[in-house]
Scaffold this active site. Structure first.
Site, PDB file in Angstrom:
ATOM      1  N   HIS A 102       1.185  -1.091   0.026  1.00  0.00           N
ATOM      2  CA  HIS A 102      -0.090   0.094  -0.363  1.00  0.00           C
ATOM      3  C   HIS A 102       1.018   1.421  -0.058  1.00  0.00           C
ATOM      4  O   HIS A 102       1.490   1.436   0.930  1.00  0.00           O
ATOM      5  CB  HIS A 102      -1.256  -0.090   0.815  1.00  0.00           C
ATOM      6  CG  HIS A 102      -2.179   0.639   1.309  1.00  0.00           C
ATOM      7  ND1 HIS A 102      -1.637   1.992   1.922  1.00  0.00           N
ATOM      8  CD2 HIS A 102      -3.285   0.660   0.916  1.00  0.00           C
ATOM      9  CE1 HIS A 102      -2.432   2.574   1.826  1.00  0.00           C
ATOM     10  NE2 HIS A 102      -3.725   2.027   1.221  1.00  0.00           N
ATOM     11  N   GLU A 162      -4.305  -0.418  -3.703  1.00  0.00           N
ATOM     12  CA  GLU A 162      -4.195   1.295  -3.755  1.00  0.00           C
ATOM     13  C   GLU A 162      -1.855   0.729  -3.607  1.00  0.00           C
ATOM     14  O   GLU A 162      -1.856   1.194  -2.795  1.00  0.00           O
ATOM     15  CB  GLU A 162      -4.539   1.983  -2.142  1.00  0.00           C
ATOM     16  CG  GLU A 162      -5.588   1.285  -2.647  1.00  0.00           C
ATOM     17  CD  GLU A 162      -6.524   2.621  -1.406  1.00  0.00           C
ATOM     18  OE1 GLU A 162      -6.846   3.689  -1.792  1.00  0.00           O
ATOM     19  OE2 GLU A 162      -6.186   2.133  -0.329  1.00  0.00           O
ATOM     20  N   CYS A 196     -10.094  10.556   2.665  1.00  0.00           N
ATOM     21  CA  CYS A 196      -8.521  10.669   2.940  1.00  0.00           C
ATOM     22  C   CYS A 196      -7.611  11.922   2.210  1.00  0.00           C
ATOM     23  O   CYS A 196      -6.698  12.601   2.858  1.00  0.00           O
ATOM     24  CB  CYS A 196      -7.404   9.894   3.326  1.00  0.00           C
ATOM     25  SG  CYS A 196      -7.739   8.607   2.480  1.00  0.00           S
TER      26      CYS A 196
END
Length: 640
Positions: free
Chosen positions: A260, A312, A411
């Site tokens: 990630h 991700e 985020c």
């Protein structure tokens, strides 16, 4: 704006303030962006983005979650994901940095109001999280892989640090909330406690900064423990493997960032902080190696990182497909943090080069011009026109094909906000020998060198539109010192002019050492003319294609600029025999429309190809794409 240069009377007002290192940052009290591109972004951030974020935090229930916690009624009524608390803390951090730039009584009042709700939600032993620990909720620390408890705590700590550095006498209770929670974490996860880590790194760098601002060594030691435990298999394995949260290989042994992309960069940032505070040269050397390999093999032209959507994550070396680029905005923010810390620790223009590339082509690309819509992911090739996002509806995380006002996983908007609000602190550094200009914007700089000399600089530039950077010295020097100006890696042929004498300077730093006098002027001219860029041949996805970069700004071909009758960016090739050029404020390239006849089977001798007459077509700065409605877009264009 008042600059204070007495080092004994202040703490540097910046997000990262290491106690040791090759360079020290110059904070918001020493550097002020006064105009140009980034000043415009900061104005929008303060006037539009911060109120926008606060509105959505309230509307979606993430702020009210703290009220429910204070009232003792949770979990009933709680809204948002397990990490929604962190968005409130990032908003507070962004607001704190903005208040450090400009007095704003209305923002100060709103800041204190939000802090009061956070303070009221903290439990007696210091624990603070709206998603765990109550009847009907999971037990504390019961889901370290996915629960984000320590991640949320980290963002709380960073908000408190920002507040202390910008308003040390605020007395609003935020620092007390942070230290009480940090003390609890040290008790629970210390050497004799739970021997594990958070699935989403972040608390590491936050604990170090909290230790720096409070002088509490215990926090730095806890951060060190978290870094040392990572990669030892303390978290459960998952379908994407422990590399997803960097628990597969100890930090010291890793060769490149993996998993990630946000988590990897946050962990690396925290590890740099730990290494600098503990004098761990081996750890810092490992991070230097990882940074270099990641930039060389796993970073997009834009500075974006992460080519996998499902997790991700970074792909393998040279796995950088433009149309599948995830390039999460938050990964860009985290990359800037990692690079900046390496710059402070090691020095070296390459770190600042990547900061610049990522700021202009990832961080600046996410927010819309009006600051109220955002990209979560940043593709380099849009094959179908996007769908306009409803300005009153929450969008799925990365499925918004145009900038969206808010996401289920939110985020990115507050991460962009806190970066822009603190951006002044990324412009310049100082050493025992002088001052270094790392990023270019119209600015004022006022600081004191180690020997007590006061330095004042005025920077005038239209960068990146123009490559001329003029620096005027504002004070006489009592002894020689060195002014260093970064020459980016793309700027072959740059020149430096001092006292009317011009010399060519190589990428790296152009240095002028002398006992400066008020009025002395140094001019750096960077060649920002547009140019073709070709990729390493091992990047299979863009072989046979070129991109265009003007100065640090990547350009894109957008379908709205194609001639009438040219339906899509997929139907063009670029004539690289004709150099890109500036024309009426745009970069122009020569394109041909390519007509390819469909065949019954696409792997035969090759479908017939016809090329129409060449046409000059303007490109758009990548960070400005999709501001004119739905479109297709590509950064990499096939060569004719």
């Amino acid at each position: 704006m008042t600059f204070t240069t007495d080092r004994a009377l202040r703490t540097t007002v910046a997000p990262a303030v290491p106690s040791t290192g090759r360079l020290r940052p110059l904070g918001l009290d020493e550097v002020r962006i006064t105009g140009g591109y980034w000043a415009g972004r900061q104005r929008v951030n303060a006037a539009a983005t911060l109120p926008h974020i606060e509105h959505w935090l309230e509307r979606e229930g993430w702020l009210p979650n703290f009220d429910l916690a204070a009232a003792g009624t949770l979990p009933e009524g709680r809204r948002g994901r397990e990490f929604s608390d962190s968005e409130v803390y990032k908003f507070l951090e962004a607001a704190a940095w903005q208040l450090g730039r400009d007095d704003d009584p209305a923002l100060e009042e709103r800041f204190r109001s939000v802090v009061a709700r956070v303070v009221a939600a903290q439990e007696a032993d210091g624990y603070l999280n709206t998603n765990f620990g109550r009847p009907g909720q999971g037990e504390r620390w019961s889901d370290l892989e996915w629960g984000h408890e320590l991640y949320c705590a980290g963002h709380l700590f960073q908000a408190a640090v920002a507040r202390v550095r910008t308003r040390p006498d605020a007395g609003d209770g935020l620092l007390g909330v942070a230290t009480r929670f940090a003390d609890l974490i040290c008790d629970v996860f210390g050497a004799d406690g739970i021997r594990s880590v958070c699935g989403h790194a972040e608390v590491e760098t936050a604990l170090v900064e909290l230790g720096r601002v409070t002088g509490e060594a215990r926090y730095i030691e806890q951060a060190r423990l978290f870094v040392e435990r990572r990669g030892t298999g303390v978290l459960r394995d998952i379908e994407w493997g422990r590399s997803y949260y960097q628990d597969d290989i100890p930090v010291r042994e890793a060769e490149v960032l993996r998993g990630h992309a946000v988590r990897a960069n946050y962990l690396a940032s925290g590890a740099v902080d730990v290494a600098t505070e503990t004098g761990d040269a081996g750890l810092l050397g490992a991070l230097e190696r990882q940074w270099a390999n990641t930039v060389a093999r796993r970073t997009y032209l834009t500075g974006g990182q992460g080519s996998h959507h499902q997790d991700e994550a970074f792909g393998d070396d040279f796995e950088l497909p433009p149309d599948r680029a995830y390039s999460e905005t938050c990964a860009g923010v985290a990359s800037v943090q990692f690079s900046w810390r390496m710059l402070l620790a090691r020095g070296g223009s390459g770190y600042a080069d990547l900061v610049e590339r990522t700021l202009f082509n990832v961080v600046a690309t996410s927010p819309s011009a009006d600051g109220t819509a955002f990209y979560y992911a940043n593709t380099l090739h849009r094959r179908t026109p996007g769908e306009p996002a409803d300005p009153d509806t929450v969008s799925p995380r990365a499925e918004s094909s145009l900038r969206a006002p808010w996401f289920e996983v939110t985020c990115c908007p507050p991460n962009v906000a806190r970066t822009l609000a603190s951006l002044d602190s990324y412009l310049a550094t100082a050493s025992d020998d002088g001052v270094q200009l790392q990023q270019f914007a119209p600015a004022r700089v006022a600081t004191a060198l180690t020997d007590g000399q006061e330095v004042e600089l005025t920077v005038t530039t239209a960068y990146p539109s123009d490559g001329r950077v003029e620096v005027v010295v504002g004070r006489d020097a009592s002894a020689p010192w060195t002014l260093s100006l970064r020459v980016p890696d793309w700027a072959a042929g740059a020149t430096l002019t001092v006292d009317g004498e011009t010399t060519e300077v190589a990428p790296g730093y152009a240095e002028v050492r002398r006992a400066f006098r008020a009025g002395d002027t140094v001019v750096l001219d960077l060649p920002v003319a547009p140019r073709f860029v070709r990729a390493d041949p091992r990047i299979d996805a863009v072989r046979g294609s070129v991109a265009v970069q003007r100065g640090p700004v990547v350009q894109a071909l957008e379908s709205v600029d194609l001639p009438d009758g040219w339906p899509d960016v997929a139907d063009v090739v670029v004539d690289t025999a004709v150099a890109p050029r500036d024309e009426d404020g745009r970069v122009v390239v020569r394109l041909c429309r390519r007509r390819v006849a469909d065949a019954g089977w696409p792997y035969g001798a090759g479908a017939p190809v016809e090329a129409e007459a060449a046409v000059d077509v303007p490109l758009v700065a990548y960070h400005d794409w999709a501001e004119r409605g739905p479109s297709t877009m590509r950064v990499w264009i096939p060569e004719s």
